[in-house]
Design an enzyme around this catalytic site. Structure first.
Site, short mmCIF file in Angstrom:
data_model
loop_
_atom_site.label_atom_id
_atom_site.label_comp_id
_atom_site.label_asym_id
_atom_site.label_seq_id
_atom_site.Cartn_x
_atom_site.Cartn_y
_atom_site.Cartn_z
N CYS A 1 10.22 19.19 31.63
CA CYS A 1 8.96 19.63 30.99
C CYS A 1 9.10 19.47 29.48
O CYS A 1 10.10 19.93 28.90
CB CYS A 1 8.69 21.10 31.33
SG CYS A 1 7.29 21.75 30.36
N PHE B 1 16.42 -5.31 29.12
CA PHE B 1 15.26 -5.19 28.23
C PHE B 1 15.08 -6.41 27.35
O PHE B 1 13.94 -6.86 27.12
CB PHE B 1 15.43 -3.93 27.35
CG PHE B 1 15.47 -2.66 28.14
CD1 PHE B 1 16.68 -2.09 28.53
CD2 PHE B 1 14.28 -2.05 28.54
CE1 PHE B 1 16.71 -0.91 29.28
CE2 PHE B 1 14.30 -0.88 29.29
CZ PHE B 1 15.52 -0.31 29.66
N HIS C 1 20.73 8.08 27.03
CA HIS C 1 19.26 7.95 27.09
C HIS C 1 18.68 8.67 28.30
O HIS C 1 17.58 8.35 28.75
CB HIS C 1 18.87 6.46 27.08
CG HIS C 1 19.21 5.79 25.78
ND1 HIS C 1 19.27 4.43 25.62
CD2 HIS C 1 19.54 6.32 24.58
CE1 HIS C 1 19.60 4.15 24.38
NE2 HIS C 1 19.78 5.28 23.73
N GLN D 1 23.97 3.74 28.10
CA GLN D 1 22.56 3.80 27.66
C GLN D 1 21.65 3.76 28.89
O GLN D 1 20.44 3.88 28.77
CB GLN D 1 22.24 2.64 26.73
CG GLN D 1 23.11 2.59 25.49
CD GLN D 1 22.93 1.30 24.72
OE1 GLN D 1 22.09 1.20 23.82
NE2 GLN D 1 23.70 0.29 25.10
N CYS E 1 8.72 23.49 27.98
CA CYS E 1 9.74 24.55 28.18
C CYS E 1 11.10 24.01 28.57
O CYS E 1 12.08 24.75 28.68
CB CYS E 1 9.24 25.53 29.25
SG CYS E 1 9.23 24.86 30.94
N1 APR Z 1 26.52 -9.67 32.41
C1 APR Z 1 26.73 -9.57 31.07
N2 APR Z 1 25.73 -9.38 30.17
C2 APR Z 1 24.48 -9.30 30.67
C3 APR Z 1 24.18 -9.41 32.05
C4 APR Z 1 25.27 -9.62 32.93
N3 APR Z 1 25.11 -9.74 34.25
N4 APR Z 1 22.83 -9.29 32.21
C5 APR Z 1 22.31 -9.12 30.96
N5 APR Z 1 23.30 -9.12 30.05
C6 APR Z 1 23.19 -8.91 28.60
C7 APR Z 1 21.96 -9.50 27.97
O1 APR Z 1 22.22 -10.82 27.55
C8 APR Z 1 21.73 -8.57 26.80
O2 APR Z 1 22.38 -9.04 25.63
O3 APR Z 1 23.08 -7.52 28.42
C9 APR Z 1 22.37 -7.25 27.22
C10 APR Z 1 21.36 -6.16 27.52
O4 APR Z 1 20.75 -5.82 26.30
P1 APR Z 1 19.40 -4.97 26.32
O5 APR Z 1 18.47 -5.54 27.34
O6 APR Z 1 18.94 -4.86 24.91
O7 APR Z 1 19.85 -3.56 26.89
P2 APR Z 1 20.53 -2.37 26.09
O8 APR Z 1 21.44 -2.90 25.04
O9 APR Z 1 21.09 -1.47 27.11
O10 APR Z 1 19.26 -1.67 25.39
C11 APR Z 1 19.49 -0.46 24.72
O11 APR Z 1 17.11 -0.19 24.42
O12 APR Z 1 14.98 -0.35 25.27
C12 APR Z 1 16.01 0.53 25.00
O13 APR Z 1 16.39 2.57 26.06
C13 APR Z 1 16.51 1.19 26.25
O14 APR Z 1 18.78 1.89 26.76
C14 APR Z 1 17.98 0.80 26.32
C15 APR Z 1 18.29 0.43 24.89
#
Ligand code: APR
Length: 253
Positions: A127, A35, A119, A101, A130
C-alpha cells in the site's frame, strides 16, 4: 572469450568473499525480456509511463498495469544456468550473497541463500499510504473479480506491486546493506546489467573503490567495462557454467 573465462575462473577461485550483482540480462534465458538489450522492454514502451507519479495520478495507467498483471500472474519462469551457477559458487564458498536489480525472484528460486532485491519484488503488493504488504496472488484475484483499481482494505490507499518505479525511493535498509557488502567483498561478479541505473549501479563502483576485483559478464558493452578487471562478452548461462567448471578444476588441484 575462452581467455576471459579463464581470467574469470582464476578471479573467482582466488575469492573467499565475493558478491554477485545482477540485472535483467541474467533472466532473459528464463524467458523474461530485459529493458535495454536488443529486444528490451524500453524499446517497446516508454519508460516515462512507469514513473511513480504517473502510477499515482493516472487511473487508466493503473488499470492497464493491473490488467496485464492479472493476465500474466501465473506465467512461470524457471531459473536458468546463470542463476544455478551463482548458487554453485555459493556452495563452493566463493559467493556469499546476491545483490539483484531483478524483481522476478529467480535467484531465491534457484537456491541462493541471501538475495538483496534493490528494486523490490513482483511477488508482493504494497500500500503506497500505510505500507501494508500482501501476496500478489490475493490482489490479482480481486482484479480478476472486477476490482480494476485495487485500494488498501486497511486505509484506502493505492495498492501497487512491491517494485521500485522510477522516481520511487529504493528500500533504504536494502541499499545500505548492499553497499556494505560491496565494501566488504573481495570480488564483485556483475552479470547481465547495462549498469546505467543508480544508485544500484553504484554497488560495483563501491566494491572497486574498496579494493575488490570487479568482473563483468554481459552480452553487450556496459557503462562500467573500463572500471572492471575482467570483462567477458557472452551469454550469462554459458559463461558462468563454463567458469564454474574451471573453478572446480582449479580448486581440485
Ligand atoms: N547474457 C548476458 N547478458 C545479457 C543477456 C544474457 N543472456 N541478455 C541480456 N543481456 C545484457 C544486455 O545486453 C544488457 O546490456 O544484459 C543487460 C541488461 O541491461 P538492462 O536491460 O538495462 O537491465 P538492468 O541493467 O537490469 O536495468 C536496471 O533499469 O529499467 C530499470 O528497474 C529496471 O532494474 C532495472 C534497471
Amino acid at each position: 572469450m575462452a581467455l576471459e573465462i579463464d581470467q574469470l575462473a582464476e578471479a573467482l577461485a582466488a575469492s573467499h568473499a565475493a558478491i554477485a550483482f545482477t540485472g535483467a540480462g541474467i533472466s532473459t534465458e528464463s524467458g523474461i525480456p530485459d529493458f535495454r538489450g536488443p529486444n528490451g522492454v524500453w524499446k517497446k514502451v516508454d519508460p516515462a509511463e512507469f514513473t511513480i507519479d504517473n502510477y499515482i495520478n493516472n487511473a487508466d495507467h493503473r488499470a492497464r498495469v493491473w490488467s496485464q498483471r492479472a493476465a500474466s500472474h501465473e506465467a512461470s519462469h524457471e531459473p536458468n544456468d546463470g542463476h544455478h551457477a551463482i548458487v554453485e559458487l555459493e556452495h563452493l564458498g566463493i559467493i556469499s550473497s546476491v545483490v539483484t536489480q531483478n524483481i522476478d525472484g529467480l535467484h531465491a528460486a534457484a537456491g541462493s541463500s541471501i538475495v538483496l532485491e534493490l528494486h523490490g519484488t513482483m511477488r508482493e503488493v504494497a500500500c503506497l499510504s500505510c505500507g501494508d504488504r500482501l501476496p500478489m496472488g490475493d490482489v490479482v484475484a480481486r482484479v480478476r473479480a472486477g476490482d480494476t483499481d485495487p485500494h488498501c482494505a486497511r486505509c484506502g490507499g493505492l495498492l501497487k506491486s512491491a517494485t521500485v518505479s522510477f522516481g520511487q525511493a529504493l528500500p533504504a535498509d536494502v541499499i545500505e546493506d548492499a553497499f556494505r557488502r560491496a565494501r566488504e567483498c573481495d570480488l564483485c561478479l556483475v552479470v547481465g546489467s547495462s549498469l546505467v541505473v543508480y544508485p544500484a549501479a553504484g554497488v560495483p563502483i563501491e566494491a572497486k573503490r574498496a579494493g575488490a576485483t570487479v568482473a563483468i559478464v554481459n552480452a553487450e558493452e556496459t557503462d562500467l567495462d573500463d572500471l572492471a578487471d575482467v570483462v567477458v562478452r557472452g551469454q550469462a548461462g554459458e559463461v558462468l557454467r563454463e567458469a564454474v567448471q574451471k573453478v572446480r578444476a582449479i580448486q581440485a588441484v
